[in-house]
Design an enzyme around this catalytic site. Sequence first.
Site, short mmCIF file in Angstrom:
data_model
loop_
_atom_site.label_atom_id
_atom_site.label_comp_id
_atom_site.label_asym_id
_atom_site.label_seq_id
_atom_site.Cartn_x
_atom_site.Cartn_y
_atom_site.Cartn_z
N HIS A 166 -11.36 -2.78 3.02
CA HIS A 166 -11.22 -2.49 4.45
C HIS A 166 -11.90 -1.19 4.88
O HIS A 166 -11.87 -0.86 6.05
CB HIS A 166 -9.72 -2.44 4.80
CG HIS A 166 -9.06 -1.26 4.15
ND1 HIS A 166 -8.92 -1.15 2.78
CD2 HIS A 166 -8.53 -0.12 4.66
CE1 HIS A 166 -8.33 0.01 2.49
NE2 HIS A 166 -8.09 0.64 3.63
N ASP A 167 -12.45 -0.44 3.93
CA ASP A 167 -13.14 0.81 4.26
C ASP A 167 -14.65 0.68 4.12
O ASP A 167 -15.36 1.67 4.27
CB ASP A 167 -12.68 1.93 3.31
CG ASP A 167 -11.23 2.33 3.54
OD1 ASP A 167 -10.75 2.21 4.67
OD2 ASP A 167 -10.61 2.78 2.56
N ASP A 198 -2.89 4.84 -2.22
CA ASP A 198 -3.88 5.37 -1.29
C ASP A 198 -4.23 6.84 -1.55
O ASP A 198 -3.34 7.67 -1.76
CB ASP A 198 -3.26 5.26 0.12
CG ASP A 198 -4.22 5.63 1.21
OD1 ASP A 198 -5.16 4.86 1.43
OD2 ASP A 198 -4.03 6.67 1.86
N GLU A 226 -6.46 4.36 -5.75
CA GLU A 226 -7.72 4.63 -5.04
C GLU A 226 -8.16 6.02 -5.48
O GLU A 226 -7.77 7.02 -4.91
CB GLU A 226 -7.52 4.60 -3.52
CG GLU A 226 -8.85 4.73 -2.79
CD GLU A 226 -8.73 5.14 -1.32
OE1 GLU A 226 -9.63 4.81 -0.55
OE2 GLU A 226 -7.73 5.80 -0.93
N ASP A 280 0.86 -1.17 0.00
CA ASP A 280 0.00 0.00 0.00
C ASP A 280 0.90 1.23 0.00
O ASP A 280 1.81 1.32 0.83
CB ASP A 280 -0.87 -0.03 1.27
CG ASP A 280 -2.24 0.52 1.04
OD1 ASP A 280 -2.33 1.64 0.50
OD2 ASP A 280 -3.24 -0.13 1.42
C1 GLC Z 1 -7.71 5.48 2.22
C2 GLC Z 1 -7.63 4.19 3.00
C3 GLC Z 1 -8.26 4.42 4.34
C4 GLC Z 1 -7.51 5.49 5.06
C5 GLC Z 1 -7.37 6.75 4.20
C6 GLC Z 1 -6.32 7.65 4.74
O1 GLC Z 1 -8.99 5.86 1.93
O2 GLC Z 1 -8.22 3.16 2.28
O3 GLC Z 1 -8.32 3.24 5.11
O4 GLC Z 1 -8.17 5.82 6.25
O5 GLC Z 1 -7.01 6.49 2.88
O6 GLC Z 1 -5.05 7.10 4.50
#
Ligand code: GLC
Length: 563
Positions: free
Chosen positions: A328-329, A199, A256, A98
């Site tokens: 995971h979100d 991310d 993402e 990640d």
């Molecule tokens: C992304 C991750 C999340 C995290 C955020 C800040 O959205 O998937 O879990 O809280 O970034 O890094």
Amino acid sequence: MKKEWWHGKTAYQIYPKSFYDSNDDGIGDLPGIIQKLDYLKELGIDLIWISPVYLSPCADQGYDIADYYQIDPIFGTMEDMDRLLEEAKKREIGVLMDLVINHCSDEHPWFKKACADPEGEYGKYFYFQKKRDGRLPCNWRSYFGGPVWEPVPGSDWYYLHVFHKKQPDLNWENPVLRERIYDMINWWLDKGLSGFRIDAIINIKKPQMFRDYPADREDGLCDMGTVLADASGIGGFLREMRDRTFRPHKAFTVGEVFNAKDGELADFAGEDGYFSSIFDFRQTVEGKSVDGWYAARIPTLEDYKRCCFESQREMEGIGFYSNIIENHDEPRGVSYYLPVEARNTKGKKLLAALYFMLKGLPFIYQGQELGMENMVYTSMDEVDDISSRDEYQVCLDAGLSDAEAMAVVNRFSRDHARTPFQWSGERNAGFTKGVPWLKVNENYREINLEQQRKDPGSVFTFYQKLIRLRKDPEFGETIVYGRTEPVLETESGIMAYFRESEGQRILVAGNLGQEERILEIDGADGEACRILLSNGENVKVSERGIVLEGLQVVILLFIADRM
Ligand code: GLC
Ligand code: CA
């Protein structure tokens, strides 16, 4: 389309803290992942994305990095990481880490030095501002609540954080910072990673000026979505990063990326895009509201179908989305998209086939292959996730009762997906012999791998079969590269599409409701079709059409010389 090494892969997301605990301290770890590589192989996985394992105070579960070059001791050591890469390679499994580079931790040495001298060298790695006429530089709202500006203790400086205050944003406008990031990426790629999941990347480019935007809640603040829509020029950074790091390594990258602007899809995920792929979040954001979770609506299966088809059309001829039903979100996909009456083995397989067979790279989130479900939370004491904590407060501020606020948290909490993996019916679902860091879902006695492995009718076995189809030499190409052509699109309660390539058509057809349905589809008769997979007892294809029981899904190969 130019073929890439990763096109035919099936990817799997590991949330390391909750995957497998090898030393019984209650926290999943790298040796735990190594021990389970054979399991992933058995499932058919060839690419794993591991959520952050770098040194971190864990304010946001590792998404707050204090040292990009160290493994956090809760997860193991760098030797464990090297061994994981080696063992994965032996099994022909690629590893993605990640890449969290919009922000770091407030405990990163860069930030500590910056706070000591905000106008010095390291101050330029972040965004520091002072109040103007007694007011914060601007009214942007952090994703986890409150203003994005936080005071530096003992000074009149403020630093910017679009996520938690323990996640200060890195200043990408500073070329020195960018160099340090590229060095770090190359250092990891040289170790033998296959690539990265990237991310929150859309946040690295802020609008030129810190200025106020119209407030959208009573707190007087404005959602970051509105702010970012006003930023331009992210392409310069992303192209530079790609050319300096990913491209020379032939790395696979998946971004993402929420709210890419219209017309920018090819820039992000086309053949010459910044990334190899981006996640399709259309169904994830469907029904969400700037007011917060309490004002959000859960999408129906009809919404789900519309979202999938819109994304498939949008991406056709451009590149590949990475497809998910959860991560995971998010809550567990089966608890979120399936109506209550469909939350059973048959319904779970229906959802699995419908998303997995779409064009794009399928990502399976740990436990999804067992049909793991949401938790039931009765009190905030059981909830760890910082986002849930903020949204709970937003509910109370909006006048909801505690019970109503808990109901909202139960609908959307990020913790649903973070509960330990359910390996067996033993204590703590076989995840640890210690005390798990987050409560195990009570349903582990019914839903666990040990049981599903033995059961040819299980969700797990169904996923195995789906993955095998994707690799089949006879029609795998169509599944990977074929166009998606929705059929009977306006018919409610049915989600059906062809995947088509030169001389081959594969039909994926699902009955979203409980009543039997008969689908009239040209060319579908008993002789012209071969059944590749179904979640039903039997598949009836006759002149009348394809008969689908409630919640049945079928995957049919249309034989070429009959087309
Ligand atoms: C992304 C991750 C999340 C995290 C955020 C800040 O959205 O998937 O879990 O809280 O970034 O890094
Ligand atoms: Ca451990």
